[in-house]
Write a protein that holds these residues in place. Sequence first.
Motif: not given
Length: 550
Positions: A267-273
């Motif tokens: 989810r953190l990586n998705a937020e960055v994307v």
Amino acid sequence: MNRLLQALAGAIFWLFLCIASGQTLPAAVNTDPARAVVTLPDPANPALPSLILVGDSTVRNGKDDGQGQGPAGQWGWGRPIEEYFDTRRINVVNRAVGGLSSRTYLTSGHWQRTLALVKPGDVVILQFGHNDASPVNDERRARGTLRGVGDESETIDNLLTGQRETVYTYGWYLRRFIAEIRARGASAIVCSPVPFKRWDADGKVGRARADYGGWAAQVARQEKAGFIDLNEAAATRYDALGRDAVMQLFPQVTPEETVHTNLAGARLNAEVVVAGIGALGVPVLVGALNDRGRAIAPLEDARPVVEGSAAAQRPANGLPTIFLVGDSTVKSGGKDGMVGWGERIAPYFDAGKVNVVNHAIGGRSSRTFLTEGRWAKVLEQLRPGDAVLIQFGHNDGGRIGDPAMKGRASGPGTGPETVTDRKSDGSAEEVHTFGWYMARYVADARARGATVVLLSPVPHRDRWQQERDFAGFAAWGKEVAQQGGALFADLTLVVTAGYRSIGAAAVDGFFADARTHTNDAGAAFNARCVVAALQGLPGRPFERWLRQGK
């Protein structure tokens, strides 16, 4: 015994036939992801545009179900990213396959099947790198690509498939994907690979700038494709969180795991994307974000802050001085080919009549230029009859308190309200609105007898054609100027009009990065626009300082 030998010989013969004919082997025999049966989703509503994700297990892990362990299992960011989009407006189609590289996603046939789904108006995000570093030729995966982004190739007899194959560089495969996406009338975005859960000697999360992260960025620049530096941005967030918190973003049952996150990490990586999508400003994607997606600040606010302790000084010649105050779009210093308009504006002014002193510095906002003491250094040099041009906004957006914003975000609007930003060291800062900071600059400078001009920010490379960029910041700057006795120039619209007069192809040649920073030619163009904006001010207060014929 004879029957056993016959059965064994038959099994071996059957296995050979399967391999020779390209048939899929049972899971117990076939451990090669490139030849495994994988069921991938199709667009749910073919009438809608699609965001199609292509990559490895860090985008889609296994069957995309946490391996039966729920949130604690391994997850790719392609699953939670759907939570940030309104699926009534766009399909989010995760076609990534675990275990594959850019090479084997192509040679396995997955790319051809995915490409068949791509239609005009779609967007495809490409993220490879982790598996590209594997051996080029072995009996287990044979999935590696040649290092770099060049046109080099190597012909091998593939030990896994038994076939002769020409293997290319990582960059070659990305370029092929981009070209074929564009041929279908769609857009491509290159994403650098997620960072490892590894720390360097200084306690920082390792970056991939020297290899796959840097190569992904290079290909995006070469092809003028969108780029999201997930590797750098996620690593920056990891550093801000600290080692203990980062450990919780990975499966606890396999503490040795350094690549694959649990659902929280995904989810953190998705937020960055999503933040990267916001920074790129692709209309079909930005327009399909839901409330949760729109709440994520664009990734550009996480750009590195340029160091700089020495303040520029006014010459001791007794002449009036024009001081420039702003961010990297005003002064970049040539870093990575980036040049700000403030570095190309001095020739328009008569050096025998006025000085031009550039105090702008990369990474600053209206808030941090004040809190770092940089404004105080400008005030020390101000004299009656001077002028100050102030341009902020690029770094003022985002969520106050988000570590990725590096303490730069200001509040929206022009009011007196504040938000408390509690820092990791236990201190707290009362953060004001953008308009409050700009009003402070106006009041301070006018008290010193200076003329103040507030400028709205120069537009992004990808926004000027679709919509009015920086509408909020322009409105707030204009309001502050009117209330505080300053002048206001809508530089955003002046530059936009200039861009429209020369066309998109010429404008694309003005930028040193994907969307924000100009190169030398772009800085020179914007400097001319600034001068035009100054000449349009009431009373033309800068006319007396301009060189004739400029």
